[in-house]
Write an enzyme that holds these catalytic residues in place. Structure first.
Site, PDB file in Angstrom:
ATOM      1  N   ASN A 107      -1.519 -12.075   0.809  1.00 56.63           N
ATOM      2  CA  ASN A 107      -1.839 -10.648   0.768  1.00 56.63           C
ATOM      3  C   ASN A 107      -3.082 -10.495  -0.086  1.00 56.63           C
ATOM      4  OD1 ASN A 107       0.554 -10.388   2.105  1.00 56.63           O
ATOM      5  ND2 ASN A 107       1.614  -9.247   0.498  1.00 56.63           N
TER       6      ASN A 107
ATOM      7  N   GLU B  21       5.271 -11.055  -2.525  1.00 57.13           N
ATOM      8  CA  GLU B  21       4.556 -10.872  -3.799  1.00 57.13           C
ATOM      9  C   GLU B  21       5.414 -10.932  -5.053  1.00 57.13           C
ATOM     10  OE1 GLU B  21       2.582  -7.138  -3.339  1.00 57.13           O
ATOM     11  OE2 GLU B  21       1.143  -7.942  -1.916  1.00 57.13           O
TER      12      GLU B  21
ATOM     13  N   HIS C 267      11.402  -7.400   0.417  1.00 56.33           N
ATOM     14  CA  HIS C 267      10.181  -6.702  -0.005  1.00 56.33           C
ATOM     15  C   HIS C 267      10.569  -5.717  -1.122  1.00 56.33           C
ATOM     16  CE1 HIS C 267       5.930  -5.544   1.434  1.00 56.33           C
ATOM     17  NE2 HIS C 267       6.143  -4.771   0.378  1.00 56.33           N
TER      18      HIS C 267
ATOM     19  N   ARG D  36       4.950  -7.457  11.409  1.00 53.52           N
ATOM     20  CA  ARG D  36       5.599  -7.907  10.184  1.00 53.52           C
ATOM     21  C   ARG D  36       6.318  -6.713   9.558  1.00 53.52           C
ATOM     22  NH1 ARG D  36       3.257  -8.563   4.252  1.00 53.52           N
ATOM     23  NH2 ARG D  36       5.215  -9.210   3.328  1.00 53.52           N
TER      24      ARG D  36
ATOM     25  N   GLU E 296      -1.366  -9.422   4.611  1.00 52.53           N
ATOM     26  CA  GLU E 296      -1.738  -8.033   4.308  1.00 52.53           C
ATOM     27  C   GLU E 296      -3.211  -7.964   3.949  1.00 52.53           C
ATOM     28  OE1 GLU E 296       0.516  -5.916   1.278  1.00 52.53           O
ATOM     29  OE2 GLU E 296       2.406  -6.641   2.106  1.00 52.53           O
TER      30      GLU E 296
ATOM     31  N   TYR F  66      -6.559  -7.944  -1.031  1.00 53.67           N
ATOM     32  CA  TYR F  66      -7.230  -6.656  -0.876  1.00 53.67           C
ATOM     33  C   TYR F  66      -8.596  -6.588  -1.533  1.00 53.67           C
ATOM     34  CZ  TYR F  66      -2.766  -4.729   0.736  1.00 53.67           C
ATOM     35  OH  TYR F  66      -1.620  -4.470   1.454  1.00 53.67           O
TER      36      TYR F  66
HETATM   37  C1  PNW Z   1       1.012  -4.675  -1.615  1.00 52.29           C
HETATM   38  N1  PNW Z   1      -3.238  -5.582  -6.357  1.00 52.29           N
HETATM   39  O1  PNW Z   1       1.069  -4.568  -2.985  1.00 52.29           O
HETATM   40  C2  PNW Z   1       2.427  -4.475  -1.097  1.00 52.29           C
HETATM   41  O2  PNW Z   1       2.944  -5.608  -0.455  1.00 52.29           O
HETATM   42  C3  PNW Z   1       2.605  -3.269  -0.219  1.00 52.29           C
HETATM   43  O3  PNW Z   1       3.956  -2.897  -0.202  1.00 52.29           O
HETATM   44  C4  PNW Z   1       1.694  -2.152  -0.682  1.00 52.29           C
HETATM   45  O4  PNW Z   1       1.925  -0.951  -0.024  1.00 52.29           O
HETATM   46  C5  PNW Z   1       0.269  -2.628  -0.471  1.00 52.29           C
HETATM   47  O5  PNW Z   1       0.024  -3.853  -1.159  1.00 52.29           O
HETATM   48  C6  PNW Z   1      -0.789  -1.624  -0.916  1.00 52.29           C
HETATM   49  O6  PNW Z   1      -0.706  -1.386  -2.280  1.00 52.29           O
HETATM   50  C7  PNW Z   1      -0.044  -4.813  -3.770  1.00 52.29           C
HETATM   51  O7  PNW Z   1      -3.406  -4.855  -7.366  1.00 52.29           O
HETATM   52  C8  PNW Z   1      -0.395  -3.899  -4.743  1.00 52.29           C
HETATM   53  O8  PNW Z   1      -4.027  -6.529  -6.131  1.00 52.29           O
HETATM   54  C9  PNW Z   1      -1.455  -4.149  -5.611  1.00 52.29           C
HETATM   55  C10 PNW Z   1      -2.166  -5.323  -5.481  1.00 52.29           C
HETATM   56  C11 PNW Z   1      -1.827  -6.238  -4.507  1.00 52.29           C
HETATM   57  C12 PNW Z   1      -0.765  -5.977  -3.655  1.00 52.29           C
END
Ligand code: PNW
Length: 492
Positions: free
Chosen positions: A331, A191, A146, A100, A399, A333
């Site tokens: 995405n 996002e 993006h 991706r 992600e 985390y």
């Molecule tokens: C993503 N949160 O952003 C982006 O798609 C990427 O470009 C980035 O490098 C990656 O995550 C890591 O940060 C996010 O706070 C940033 O939950 C923050 C969050 C989620 C996605």
């Protein structure tokens, strides 16, 4: 060699055994796909080569370098513009089914505007990358946008101005025409929350505007319309001949009630409403969720606005939005604990509209990125929530990854994280019947992490930023992921 293998096995063993407790079926379904992700500004460099136009990230980080923690930018980054063949070799070695990556709008259309002319060199770059991937049996999954809005369009209001929709759709059309014979998976946007709310309401990302409680909603509204028009165009003009699939990536943390109290449970639901349902509901049902519309409208009128700060879709837009995707990209985390806030948020603001306070459990392991705590069970709860609330759509995890401050090759924490999160994916598939079709690790290699510069590393591959060659060296997590992909299983 044998010793090495034994050593690797012994190293991975404790990680794998602790991560997979309670998991009965360790095998991924046959059609489950594995990939890794990157984005153009974070890896390509060559910001002004071969006629590329400037994006808002080029422009603003040159203008205000101090905004980034280490005052760095993506001018060179991992130099993937010149080193894409090496990247593809790494991908092939890793064994992923797909890669991706995102296309830089200003490499294709330097001036951004519809009909303002294309760059043949820019077009060639992605032709080469796609061909190189296919020659290595790796499917290209392309993110159309993006966050790197052309500077020229930003000068005209960017995503706050609905005229950007036409420019976006015509850019997307060019991509389908150029690459659709070979690209079968498209993601329109990455996002909304990150580039809309943070870019136009909170001034935390380019273009650093702070129209709290207004900018994020307007940007999202225009981007949702751009998405739905692109889907219609793809279905009507390209899908039959190109036989591809179109979706988008939306990010969310899992919102967990801080305690068992009814109030905290309601707070967590409210957080899911504002951070996720808000974006997905229009794509499935055609419009924003009723509760969200009512709340923002009520607050707006109390605050003296003549109309709601949340824009309205008209009938034809609703028609276009409903069902406008083939799959959903997630995405994800981390998880946040939710309770009602007595904290004073700015008025108006998106935070105030939602009104929920988020915190982390002190026992959670926190990554180099302070917002990112390791809470694997949150992913499973989120997948079940999506299945129930969004009619179990085909869901691709686009992600998921872990940040460290160092780029050491023995990255046990990252191996732990991916293993634990993957084991929750397996539980969601086998025990909860969730329709998860694939998993994408963020990210292939250490790269430019936006406002944190190069200080937060998410890569499976180390990149030596001190060498002009940007030497790439796989970390232990690379070999662990390679093994999981090869076996289609968490342990043998
Ligand atoms: C993503 N949160 O952003 C982006 O798609 C990427 O470009 C980035 O490098 C990656 O995550 C890591 O940060 C996010 O706070 C940033 O939950 C923050 C969050 C989620 C996605």
């Amino acid at each position: 060699m044998v010793l090495n293998l034994l050593w690797m096995f012994l190293k991975f063993l404790p990680i794998i055994t602790t991560a997979v407790q309670g998991l009965r079926n360790l095998t991924f379904p046959n059609n489950f796909k594995f990939g890794v992700a990157t984005s153009a500004y974070q890896i390509e460099g060559a910001w002004n080569e071969d006629g590329k136009g400037q994006s808002i990230w080029d422009h603003y980080l040159h203008k205000y370098p101090y905004l980034v923690k280490d005052k760095s930018n993506g001018d060179i980054a991992c130099d993937s513009y010149h080193k894409y063949k090496e990247d593809v070799k790494l991908l092939k070695d890793l064994g992923v089914d797909f890669y991706r990556f995102s296309i830089a709008w200003t490499r294709i259309i330097p001036m951004g505007y519809k009909d303002s002319g294309v760059s043949l060199e820019g077009i060639e770059y992605y032709n080469n990358l796609i061909d190189e991937l296919l020659a290595s049996d790796i499917e290209p999954y392309v993110t159309i946008f993006h966050w790197d809005t052309p500077k020229t369009l930003e000068e005209n209001g960017g995503w706050l101005n609905n005229s950007i929709v036409d420019h976006y759709v015509s850019y997307a059309r060019i991509l389908f025409e150029l690459y659709g014979d070979r690209v079968k998976h498209w993601l329109t946007f990455n996002e909304f929350s990150q580039f809309c709310e943070e870019g136009y309401s909170r001034a935390e990302k380019a273009p650093f505007k702070s129209l709290q409680g207004i900018g994020g909603y307007q940007c999202t509204h225009n981007a949702l319309i751009a998405h739905s028009r692109t889907y219609k165009m793809y279905v009507e003009e390209f899908k039959i001949s190109q036989k591809g699939f179109l979706g988008l990536s939306v990010d969310t943390a899992w919102a967990e009630p801080k305690t068992d109290s009814i109030l905290d449970k309601l707070a967590a639901e409210e957080e899911m409403l504002f951070s996720y349902f808000y974006y997905l509901h229009p794509l499935i049902f055609g419009d924003y969720p009723t509760l969200l519309k009512m709340k923002i409208s009520l607050k707006s009128s109390v605050q003296g606005f003549r109309t709601s700060r949340l824009p309205k879709f008209n009938e034809s837009e609703i028609e276009l939005l409903r069902g406008s995707f083939d799959f959903i990209g997630l995405n994800h985390y981390t998880t946040a604990l939710c309770s009602w806030s007595n904290q004073k948020f700015p008025v108006p603001s998106e935070l105030d509209d939602c009104g929920v306070k988020q915190s982390q459990n002190t026992t959670w392991k926190i990554s180099a990125a302070p917002w990112l705590a390791e809470v694997p069970w949150g992913l499973r709860k989120l997948l079940v929530w999506i299945k129930e609330k969004l009619n179990n759509p085909p869901l691709l995890i686009t992600e998921n990854g872990w940040a460290t401050t160092d780029s050491n090759l023995d990255d046990n924490d990252r191996m732990n994280y991916h293993t634990k999160y993957l084991s929750e994916v397996l539980k969601a598939i086998h025990d909860d019947d969730c329709n998860v079709i694939g998993y994408t690790a963020w990210t292939l290699m250490d790269n430019f992490e936006w406002m944190s510069g190069y200080g937060e590393k998410f890569g499976l591959v180390q990149v030596d930023l001190t060498s002009t060659n940007r030497t790439r060296t796989p970390k232990d997590s690379f070999f662990l992921y390679q093994k999981i992909i090869r076996n289609r299983k968490l342990i043998e």
